[in-house]
Structures are given as C-alpha cells and as structure tokens.
Write a protein that holds these residues in place. Structure first.
Motif, PDB file in Angstrom:
ATOM      1  N   THR A 144      -3.097   2.701 -25.062  1.00 54.54           N
ATOM      2  CA  THR A 144      -2.404   1.649 -24.468  1.00 54.54           C
ATOM      3  C   THR A 144      -1.263   1.917 -23.374  1.00 54.54           C
ATOM      4  N   ASN A 145      -0.673   3.147 -23.667  1.00 53.84           N
ATOM      5  CA  ASN A 145       0.419   3.288 -22.671  1.00 53.84           C
ATOM      6  C   ASN A 145      -0.292   3.861 -21.461  1.00 53.84           C
ATOM      7  N   THR A 146      -1.361   4.479 -21.626  1.00 56.67           N
ATOM      8  CA  THR A 146      -2.207   4.748 -20.393  1.00 56.67           C
ATOM      9  C   THR A 146      -2.389   3.627 -19.576  1.00 56.67           C
ATOM     10  N   ILE A 147      -3.055   2.596 -20.180  1.00 58.20           N
ATOM     11  CA  ILE A 147      -3.524   1.588 -19.216  1.00 58.20           C
ATOM     12  C   ILE A 147      -2.251   0.697 -18.967  1.00 58.20           C
ATOM     13  N   GLN A 148      -1.229   0.673 -19.547  1.00 58.17           N
ATOM     14  CA  GLN A 148      -0.178   0.234 -18.885  1.00 58.17           C
ATOM     15  C   GLN A 148       0.591   0.803 -17.789  1.00 58.17           C
ATOM     16  N   TRP A 149       0.470   2.236 -17.940  1.00 55.58           N
ATOM     17  CA  TRP A 149       0.799   3.010 -16.639  1.00 55.58           C
ATOM     18  C   TRP A 149      -0.268   2.744 -15.426  1.00 55.58           C
ATOM     19  N   LYS A 150      -1.504   2.535 -15.737  1.00 53.96           N
ATOM     20  CA  LYS A 150      -2.406   2.610 -14.467  1.00 53.96           C
ATOM     21  C   LYS A 150      -2.314   1.011 -13.860  1.00 53.96           C
ATOM     22  N   ASN A 151      -2.035   0.191 -14.612  1.00 55.03           N
ATOM     23  CA  ASN A 151      -1.674  -1.364 -14.438  1.00 55.03           C
ATOM     24  C   ASN A 151      -0.569  -1.419 -13.376  1.00 55.03           C
ATOM     25  N   GLY A 152       0.710  -0.432 -13.857  1.00 54.86           N
ATOM     26  CA  GLY A 152       1.740  -0.359 -13.287  1.00 54.86           C
ATOM     27  C   GLY A 152       1.571   0.285 -11.813  1.00 54.86           C
ATOM     28  N   LEU A 153       0.655   1.246 -11.837  1.00 55.10           N
ATOM     29  CA  LEU A 153       0.297   2.026 -10.307  1.00 55.10           C
ATOM     30  C   LEU A 153      -0.592   0.966  -9.573  1.00 55.10           C
ATOM     31  N   LYS A 154      -1.291   0.109  -9.998  1.00 57.59           N
ATOM     32  CA  LYS A 154      -2.166  -0.878  -9.214  1.00 57.59           C
ATOM     33  C   LYS A 154      -1.135  -1.784  -8.627  1.00 57.59           C
ATOM     34  N   ASP A 155      -0.216  -2.338  -9.519  1.00 57.37           N
ATOM     35  CA  ASP A 155       0.532  -3.537  -9.250  1.00 57.37           C
ATOM     36  C   ASP A 155       1.660  -2.720  -8.044  1.00 57.37           C
ATOM     37  N   GLY A 156       2.045  -1.664  -8.245  1.00 61.66           N
ATOM     38  CA  GLY A 156       2.973  -0.841  -7.193  1.00 61.66           C
ATOM     39  C   GLY A 156       2.507  -0.523  -5.945  1.00 61.66           C
ATOM     40  N   ILE A 157       1.128  -0.677  -5.639  1.00 63.04           N
ATOM     41  CA  ILE A 157       0.573  -0.303  -4.400  1.00 63.04           C
ATOM     42  C   ILE A 157       1.400  -0.997  -3.479  1.00 63.04           C
ATOM     43  N   PRO A 158       1.431  -2.441  -3.558  1.00 61.80           N
ATOM     44  CA  PRO A 158       1.712  -3.082  -2.257  1.00 61.80           C
ATOM     45  C   PRO A 158       3.458  -2.680  -1.950  1.00 61.80           C
ATOM     46  N   ILE A 159       4.163  -2.555  -3.149  1.00 59.83           N
ATOM     47  CA  ILE A 159       5.353  -2.220  -2.969  1.00 59.83           C
ATOM     48  C   ILE A 159       5.592  -1.030  -2.281  1.00 59.83           C
ATOM     49  N   CYS A 160       4.838  -0.003  -2.633  1.00 55.30           N
ATOM     50  CA  CYS A 160       4.583   1.273  -1.820  1.00 55.30           C
ATOM     51  C   CYS A 160       4.446   1.261  -0.335  1.00 55.30           C
ATOM     52  N   LEU A 161       3.664   0.287  -0.075  1.00 56.62           N
ATOM     53  CA  LEU A 161       3.188   0.390   1.365  1.00 56.62           C
ATOM     54  C   LEU A 161       4.463  -0.509   2.102  1.00 56.62           C
ATOM     55  N   GLY A 162       5.055  -1.588   1.515  1.00 58.84           N
ATOM     56  CA  GLY A 162       6.120  -2.005   2.132  1.00 58.84           C
ATOM     57  C   GLY A 162       7.481  -1.065   2.202  1.00 58.84           C
ATOM     58  N   TYR A 163       7.740  -0.288   0.919  1.00 58.27           N
ATOM     59  CA  TYR A 163       8.905   0.604   1.165  1.00 58.27           C
ATOM     60  C   TYR A 163       8.501   1.634   2.371  1.00 58.27           C
ATOM     61  N   PHE A 164       7.366   2.151   2.501  1.00 58.63           N
ATOM     62  CA  PHE A 164       6.797   3.170   3.509  1.00 58.63           C
ATOM     63  C   PHE A 164       7.298   2.734   4.854  1.00 58.63           C
ATOM     64  N   ALA A 165       6.938   1.484   5.359  1.00 53.88           N
ATOM     65  CA  ALA A 165       7.295   0.931   6.857  1.00 53.88           C
ATOM     66  C   ALA A 165       8.845   0.681   6.841  1.00 53.88           C
ATOM     67  N   VAL A 166       9.606   0.382   5.873  1.00 54.38           N
ATOM     68  CA  VAL A 166      10.941  -0.026   6.042  1.00 54.38           C
ATOM     69  C   VAL A 166      11.791   1.400   5.897  1.00 54.38           C
ATOM     70  N   SER A 167      11.290   2.318   5.062  1.00 60.39           N
ATOM     71  CA  SER A 167      12.024   3.453   4.702  1.00 60.39           C
ATOM     72  C   SER A 167      11.825   4.434   6.014  1.00 60.39           C
ATOM     73  N   PHE A 168      10.856   4.189   6.839  1.00 60.81           N
ATOM     74  CA  PHE A 168      10.221   4.979   8.162  1.00 60.81           C
ATOM     75  C   PHE A 168      11.354   4.663   8.989  1.00 60.81           C
ATOM     76  N   THR A 169      11.791   3.455   9.126  1.00 55.79           N
ATOM     77  CA  THR A 169      12.970   2.968  10.060  1.00 55.79           C
ATOM     78  C   THR A 169      14.402   3.540   9.602  1.00 55.79           C
ATOM     79  N   PHE A 170      14.641   3.627   8.397  1.00 56.00           N
ATOM     80  CA  PHE A 170      15.844   4.043   7.641  1.00 56.00           C
ATOM     81  C   PHE A 170      15.881   5.689   7.988  1.00 56.00           C
ATOM     82  N   GLY A 171      14.728   6.376   7.933  1.00 57.54           N
ATOM     83  CA  GLY A 171      14.673   7.845   8.101  1.00 57.54           C
ATOM     84  C   GLY A 171      15.170   8.057  10.000  1.00 57.54           C
TER      85      GLY A 171
END
Length: 240
Positions: free
Chosen positions: A3-30
C-alpha cells in the motif's frame, strides 16, 4: 503490491504538474540569483533548503542590499508564516498514530502547491503520498534553479530580460484567480500595490531596505485586512 508503494506512486503522478511548474519558475529564479552574485551551487542550496518562491525572491533583494542577518530572518519568518498554518491543517489529515519523523519530513516539503494537492485528497493522508509529491516536485524546483543559474552566463540579454518577466507572470497567476469575485481580496491587492509604489517613490520611505519594506507592508496590510474583514466561519464549522 504494498500500500505504501501505491501511495508513493500516486504522489509521483500527482506531483508531475507541480514539477513542471516549479521548473519554469525556478529557472527564472536561477537567472536572478546569478545576477545577484550567487554562484550556481549557492542558488541550488537555497532552493533545496527553502522551497519558497516568495521567500527566495525576497531574499535576493535582501542579499543584494547587504542587509543584516536579522532582517533576513524576520522577513523570511513573516513571508513563510503561512506554511505553519498549512502544516497544522495537513496534520489533521494524518492518522493520529503517524510517527513524528513522518510529520517532520512532510513538513519540509509543505508548499502552496503540495498543500493544495494534499488537502484535496479524500480520506486520510498517507506520508508516502506526500513523499511521492516531494520526490518529484523538489528536483523540479532545484534542477530549474541550477539550469537558470548556469544559463544566465551565456544566454543573450534579450532572452534573459524576457525570462525575467516570467516571475511577474507567476505572481499574477497566483493572485488573480482567488481575487475574482472577491472584492475584499481585490481591494487588499490594490492597496498593497499602491503602498508599495508609495514606499518606492517617497524620498524618505525609499531609503528603507527591501527586507523591512516587506515586513512593514505585510504586517500593516495583512493585519488591517484581518481586523477589518475577518473570515467568518460557516455554520458547519461552528457546529463542529
């Protein structure tokens, strides 16, 4: 499958849009961090340990002004105080038997976006779901910072200038949606912009460092709004 592995994979999937948004904004910060005199690794360490766009961008101004550490500490405390409230809210979704070290690790990764995804998840919040979100969001924020800091040395000035506009686009994307249909919040935003302009244009006020400007305006405007327009509890909340 565990169950923990399933939850972790669900978190990875739901976090992909956050990752993409963070990448664009943090590029400017860099890019901005490099312009403020930070080395790429200093910018990366800041992003990896802070995970707060507003706090980090404010920190650049404080660093550029060579302000004292106490000013930096107070400014970061004020700017990031909302994460304490978010963490308290998320703690209510965790099982009562969740160990402290899980709560501690989840607290590291509490950001506006991660909080939004976590709090909207039905049922109890699994620490491993949060770990999945953090595992994909934090690298996006950190890697974007690294590439932005390195790219700032060889990208043409016109492109750098255009990328810097992305920062203001991010802030507009943050404040416009919740301000729609909310006259109080819209008024607070307008007052904040006017007061910021006054501080920048007035001969005496414009000598105040950027860190203390943030502290003063945040306390005055947010405090006044909270006093004059307190958020009323719904009938259901009052009943509970």
């Amino acid at each position: 499958m565990n169950t923990n592995t399933i939850q972790w994979k669900n978190g990875l999937k739901d976090g992909i849009p956050i990752c993409l948004g963070y990448f664009a904004v943090s590029f400017t910060f860099g890019i901005m961090a490099s312009g403020a005199g930070l080395s790429p690794w200093q910018a990366v360490i800041m992003s990896f340990t802070n995970l707060t766009s507003a706090g980090q961008f404010a920190a650049l101004g404080i660093i550029a002004a060579k302000a004292p550490f106490m000013e930096m500490a107070v400014a970061q405390f004020i700017i990031n105080l909302r994460y304490c409230l978010m963490s308290c809210s998320l703690s209510q979704k965790l099982d009562e038997k969740t160990p402290f070290f899980h709560r501690f690790l989840i607290g590291y990764g509490v950001t506006d976006e991660i909080f939004g995804v976590s709090v909207c998840r039905p049922g109890r919040l699994s620490p491993f779901f949060s770990y999945g979100l953090i595992a994909v969001a934090v690298p996006g924020w950190t890697l974007g910072t690294l590439l932005g800091a390195v790219s700032g040395d060889f990208l043409p000035p016109r492109i750098l200038s255009a990328l810097n506009v992305a920062l203001y686009g991010m802030f507009l994307a943050v404040i416009i949606p919740p301000a729609k249909g909310n006259r109080i919040l819209s008024g607070v935003i307008v007052v904040s912009m006017v007061c910021s302009l006054i501080f920048a244009a007035t001969p005496v006020l414009n000598t105040i460092s950027s860190g203390f400007k943030i502290i003063i305006l945040t306390l005055l405007i947010a405090g006044a709004a909270a006093y004059l327009f307190p958020v009323k509890e719904t009938g259901e909340e009052q009943h509970e």
